[in-house]
Design an enzyme around this catalytic site. Structure first.
Site, PDB file in Angstrom:
ATOM      1  N   CYS A  90      -5.809  -3.182   1.582  1.00 13.67           N
ATOM      2  CA  CYS A  90      -5.801  -3.288   3.057  1.00 13.67           C
ATOM      3  C   CYS A  90      -7.200  -3.334   3.701  1.00 13.67           C
ATOM      4  O   CYS A  90      -7.834  -4.371   3.715  1.00 13.67           O
ATOM      5  CB  CYS A  90      -4.950  -2.180   3.646  1.00 13.67           C
ATOM      6  SG  CYS A  90      -4.212  -2.650   5.237  1.00 13.67           S
ATOM      7  N   GLU A 149       6.055   2.209  33.303  1.00 11.66           N
ATOM      8  CA  GLU A 149       6.455   3.530  33.803  1.00 11.66           C
ATOM      9  C   GLU A 149       5.626   4.636  33.176  1.00 11.66           C
ATOM     10  O   GLU A 149       5.167   5.556  33.835  1.00 11.66           O
ATOM     11  CB  GLU A 149       7.917   3.812  33.438  1.00 11.66           C
ATOM     12  CG  GLU A 149       8.946   3.135  34.283  1.00 11.66           C
ATOM     13  CD  GLU A 149      10.359   3.444  33.791  1.00 11.66           C
ATOM     14  OE1 GLU A 149      11.286   2.810  34.291  1.00 11.66           O
ATOM     15  OE2 GLU A 149      10.526   4.314  32.894  1.00 11.66           O
ATOM     16  N   LYS A 190      -8.912   2.827  -2.822  1.00 10.49           N
ATOM     17  CA  LYS A 190      -9.342   2.156  -1.594  1.00 10.49           C
ATOM     18  C   LYS A 190     -10.749   2.602  -1.206  1.00 10.49           C
ATOM     19  O   LYS A 190     -11.060   3.795  -1.205  1.00 10.49           O
ATOM     20  CB  LYS A 190      -8.364   2.510  -0.476  1.00 10.49           C
ATOM     21  CG  LYS A 190      -8.504   1.734   0.810  1.00 10.49           C
ATOM     22  CD  LYS A 190      -7.381   2.169   1.782  1.00 10.49           C
ATOM     23  CE  LYS A 190      -7.321   1.344   3.039  1.00 10.49           C
ATOM     24  NZ  LYS A 190      -6.129   1.724   3.857  1.00 10.49           N
ATOM     25  N   LEU A 224      23.145   4.725  30.708  1.00 11.43           N
ATOM     26  CA  LEU A 224      23.153   3.329  31.152  1.00 11.43           C
ATOM     27  C   LEU A 224      23.188   3.329  32.673  1.00 11.43           C
ATOM     28  O   LEU A 224      24.183   3.733  33.273  1.00 11.43           O
ATOM     29  CB  LEU A 224      24.380   2.602  30.605  1.00 11.43           C
ATOM     30  CG  LEU A 224      24.451   2.384  29.093  1.00 11.43           C
ATOM     31  CD1 LEU A 224      25.711   1.609  28.741  1.00 11.43           C
ATOM     32  CD2 LEU A 224      23.218   1.630  28.595  1.00 11.43           C
ATOM     33  N   GLU A 255       0.834  -1.201   0.000  1.00 13.28           N
ATOM     34  CA  GLU A 255       0.000   0.000   0.000  1.00 13.28           C
ATOM     35  C   GLU A 255       0.876   1.262   0.000  1.00 13.28           C
ATOM     36  O   GLU A 255       1.825   1.379   0.761  1.00 13.28           O
ATOM     37  CB  GLU A 255      -0.860  -0.024   1.276  1.00 13.28           C
ATOM     38  CG  GLU A 255      -1.856   1.115   1.385  1.00 13.28           C
ATOM     39  CD  GLU A 255      -2.807   0.954   2.585  1.00 13.28           C
ATOM     40  OE1 GLU A 255      -2.582   0.030   3.395  1.00 13.28           O
ATOM     41  OE2 GLU A 255      -3.756   1.733   2.691  1.00 13.28           O
ATOM     42  N   SER A 281      17.478   0.294  30.460  1.00 16.31           N
ATOM     43  CA  SER A 281      18.541   0.860  29.620  1.00 16.31           C
ATOM     44  C   SER A 281      19.400  -0.239  29.011  1.00 16.31           C
ATOM     45  O   SER A 281      19.904  -0.098  27.890  1.00 16.31           O
ATOM     46  CB  SER A 281      19.388   1.865  30.399  1.00 16.31           C
ATOM     47  OG  SER A 281      19.983   1.275  31.526  1.00 16.31           O
ATOM     48  N   GLY A 305      20.362  -0.732  35.143  1.00 20.99           N
ATOM     49  CA  GLY A 305      19.030  -1.334  35.222  1.00 20.99           C
ATOM     50  C   GLY A 305      18.660  -2.041  33.935  1.00 20.99           C
ATOM     51  O   GLY A 305      19.349  -1.910  32.911  1.00 20.99           O
TER      52      GLY A 305
END
Lengths: 565, 565
Positions: free
Chosen positions: A154, A400, A118, A295, A44, A301, A298
């Site tokens: 699609c 988070e 489409k 870094l 597409e 990262s 943990g």
């Protein structure tokens, strides 16, 4: 009896890069012809890239795309490919309304020989096609050497009725579809079932060509395929790679013969590769050659660094350890180990002197002092980005981001956020998978991914380990105050992630969540955290959608929103 | 002869605040009844707030809204208002498709007495209604004491055909519409002309009730009105304030009698007030009582501080001067003067010691060193925000945002950006207007705006000046290196803003821009800057749309986009 060979050109295009996309179409058309295909089908909106969003509304862009399609038709013929039928996606214009159309053009004999617009325009989830396109209103059957080829784009096969229903009535030998279907976990099977259903409806095989590659917050996984009229899988291309597959149609046969069928991927490998491809293509298409990131030692990262190394090579990853007075020795060692494992550049920038300098002026405590540490790190990461021309990548995960457990302008800085749609428990799972793959011999950059179609095993890993085991095993901590653990502020991730999946992806309300068996306090805490963090999510970098519902344009909630259950 | 008194309840609701919105509806219904109205009309989606975006998809929210509408009907009757016809907007559910609907309910006699679902769903510009709503499919005429009242919701009168055409055929005495029409410069006249056209179509007066108030990046300006069948303006409510207007319909009269007509606003006052209302309501609805921002002495931060003072009082503005080694004495004085003028809290936080501390570790030069200064300031602003619970406001204007002439995570930090849709030349114009208004006696907080319906003249200004004249007059500079001027990097703003308006708001392509008379170098520079800055804009705070095309959800371009003219 008519025999037609179709080539399925699963390619990675770039939005707006008409020249580059046209060149790639030429290359694959050559390859298709060399392999005796009579028809080659591209994804597409091949020529324009997909999705082009409001670029569709730009008249000069539509004009340029139109000119490029005509150039391509001429160029194909000039290169001896005039006999080939080349089905390419592009943007057209509806002359009555002057509105853009999502169009398939078939190039043949040096001209735009046929076109189809489409019909069904998706306008939910990540899609805004009703915003930018006018719907096509007629079905098209191509006659190629006597074979009747029905076409669809699609969404046309995702909705009942419309062009496919029409084609079923008209009678066709094959349904040829071009797609821009973004990746999400588990979607492969949904597509296969859908195609099988349409094949039964039109009493003919269905060709499904999907694009591959990353575009902003979407990743297209390819995985093009052909199913027979009875739903049998005949041909399947690998996921996440460019590929030219072939399908031989015999219009008189009751059953078609099978070709190459790529094996399915491990579910963890699938998601990991999707994230890497999102990052890799964001970099390639925006001309970044390297990344920088903090870094911490943990797991977040570490996983992002591993993905970056797989995307562009460890030597193009700049890791920055930014220990504070609260960073444990273990964390510093883990960060250094990770950098060594992937062969990243690695600098240590202690933040304590900067923290002291700020505190002399500002004298902060509590969360403000915690945020200050994260923001000093953000400034350093951006300094690396600006001075070295590197893409800063954010390392936040979906748990988070859901709970607002991150510092805006701190750990949230960056141009791309590869794991923003991964819940924390998924971060651990993918880290473990990557280590298993490393143990089994997959070196750095050894993924099956765009750019590694030849199957290079990648650069061998030091000790055969990618992500330090202690980064995976230890209790998560932001290390912004002494002895801090994530579980001081949040429910344990095993529980939190289940609540988040139910609340966000399955849209369970409070009563549903209680009925799901979650306790009241957890439910109320999590809902409140999620609802209040919308403003932070709005300013978060782009990152690849890999679940059924990602933050970002997939989930458009007002920031100002007083509704609380 | 039937005489009906309509009350036009132009109120400021909050998205998701069903309780608060219902209470306000009760209050205005009482007031309407006290003034002998038989019908009171509220804005589009009164009960839920507007626009609710994907909150519409949340089943529990729709359920709660439904319960609240029924509660309201009962409560009205219990309060002796059962005779009143109360037209309220809310979210409904289409039982066939289980999709949300944008609904008007008429509460009467203790029940939901009638309902109408919006037919035309806008899905362009800032609107995504096709995403979240199913369209209504029938027109509704209410019979109130023998008067035939046709109804429509907002977009229904912007499109030809549909319910209004149907009502014209059925014959009505008045067309009563509820609207959620966001402010943009010049839109007032467009609305009046449109309503006049529909009045002619239905051969009856048109009542247009619009909401007022800020919701994220939209500001609703109210300005509700009634036009007679011949287009004559009969009644007009003031802009930017809550208001209850009245219209007396006589179904047998050829011409209706006029009521109160609020005067039009000065165009500068209009835009200034829109920006202030956006900020004021963002704060009120997200429970912020004060703001903090960097005061550089430049015009952008001065204007934003003035707006903040007008929104929440100077005493709730925390200005922070953050001079560097490159800040001129003049700038520092201007910042202090501005703070004194508006009675803001004012701290000086020099950034040089922090800059030196970073440079000891990072040793940056060029743009990276410039960005570092801006980011140190960003950290300080956010430290104030976090430690004092203040809303950080970003001070960038539309010209900067267009060209990427700002530092992400630096001067771009904040939860709201009041002037993000103002070109720099407009910033100057509005600053001059605010000083003129001050000279004419408009004190701090003396705007005609929600919360000041009683017309308080505001707190008197020191010397009668709001914004230091030198902040307006001096050449703009980011002061990030010695002697720096904005015009070193950008065309002069007088020229730049013209190119930006043509390129962004009027969507002129390169050839158009050259035909407009702009020189090639300027055109190419500006287009390149705008195209490359999309990624920064994505992470920019929300701010009020005041032009025909704002950045944000009004202009959705891909970040990854290789198209260059």
């Amino acid at each position: 009896m008519t025999q037609i060979r179709f080539a399925l050109a699963q390619i990675d295009t770039c939005v707006g890069d008409l020249d580059g996309n046209a060149d790639k179409i030429m290359r694959y058309a050559h390859l298709a012809a060399k392999n005796n295909a009579q028809v080659v089908v591209f994804p597409e909106m091949t020529l324009t890239g997909y999705p082009i969003e409001d670029l569709a509304l730009r008249r000069t862009f539509r004009r340029a795309a139109w000119d490029k399609a005509n150039w391509l038709a001429t160029e194909l013929e000039a290169n001896g490919l005039g006999d080939l039928y080349v089905a390419v996606g592009t943007v057209g214009t509806d002359h009555a309304s002057d509105k853009p159309r999502n169009r398939m053009v078939v190039l043949h004999d040096g001209v735009v020989w046929a076109g189809y617009d489409k019909h069904f325009l998706p306008n939910y989830g990540v899609f805004d096609e009703f915003r930018i396109f006018a719907a096509g209103d007629r079905s098209v059957v191509l006659d190629v050497d006597g074979a009747r080829i029905g076409v669809a784009i699609c969404e046309d096969i995702w909705q009942d009725g419309g062009p496919v229903a029409d084609l079923a009535e008209r009678g066709i030998d094959v349904l040829m579809t071009m797609n821009g279907s973004p990746y999400e976990e588990g979607k492969t099977h949904v597509r296969h079932e859908l195609a099988a259903r349409r094949a039964a409806e039109v009493h003919a095989p269905v060709i499904y060509v999907n694009q591959v590659g990353g575009q902003d917050d979407l990743v297209f996984d390819g995985g093009s395929f052909v199913v027979d009229a009875d739903g049998t899988m005949l041909v399947r291309s690998p996921m996440f790679m460019e590929h030219l597959g072939f399908f031989d149609l015999d219009t008189t046969a009751a059953r078609q013969s099978a070709g190459e069928i790529a094996p399915e991927l491990d579910p963890d490998e699938e998601v990991y590769t999707a994230c890497v491809l999102g990052l890799k293509d964001y970099m390639a298409k925006n001309r970044f050659r390297g990344v920088c990131l903090g870094l911490s030692g943990g797991i977040d990262s570490a996983l992002v660094a591993a993905m970056a190394a797989d995307a562009v090579g460890g030597e193009n990853v700049q890791g920055i350890s930014m220990p504070s007075m609260y960073s444990s020795d273990g964390s510093k060692d883990d960060a250094a180990d990770l950098a060594a494992n992937i062969g990243a550049k690695y600098d240590v920038q202690p933040i304590e002197p900067l923290f002291v300098a700020y505190q002399k002026q500002l004298d902060l405590d509590g969360v403000a002092a915690e945020n200050l540490q994260a923001r000093i790190r953000g400034v350093i990461v951006m300094a690396y980005s600006n001075s070295k021309g590197l893409l800063a990548v954010a390392t936040g995960n979906k748990s988070e981001l859901a709970c607002g457990y991150s510092t805006i302008y701190g750990d949230a800085v960056g141009g791309y956020a590869p794991i923003k749609d991964l819940l924390k428990t998924r971060v651990w799972e993918l880290s473990r998978w990557r280590n298993r793959a490393a143990a089994a011999g997959m070196g750095i950059g050894g993924l099956h991914i765009v750019g590694n179609e030849q199957g290079d095993p990648g650069k061998p890993l030091r000790n055969g380990v990618m992500i330090p085991v202690s980064s995976i095993e230890k209790a998560p901590s932001a290390e912004l105050r002494p002895g801090q653990k994530d579980s001081d502020s949040l429910p344990e991730y095993e529980l939190l992630d289940k609540v988040l999946a139910a609340y966000i992806e399955h849209a369970h309300g409070r009563a549903d969540l209680l009925a799901d068996g979650f306790d009241e306090q957890t439910v109320d805490t999590v809902m409140r955290l999620v609802d209040r963090a919308e403003w932070k999510r709005r300013q978060y970098p782009l990152g690849p959608k890999v679940t059924a519902l990602a933050f970002g344009r997939d989930r458009r909630l007002p920031v100002t929103n007083a509704f609380r259950e």
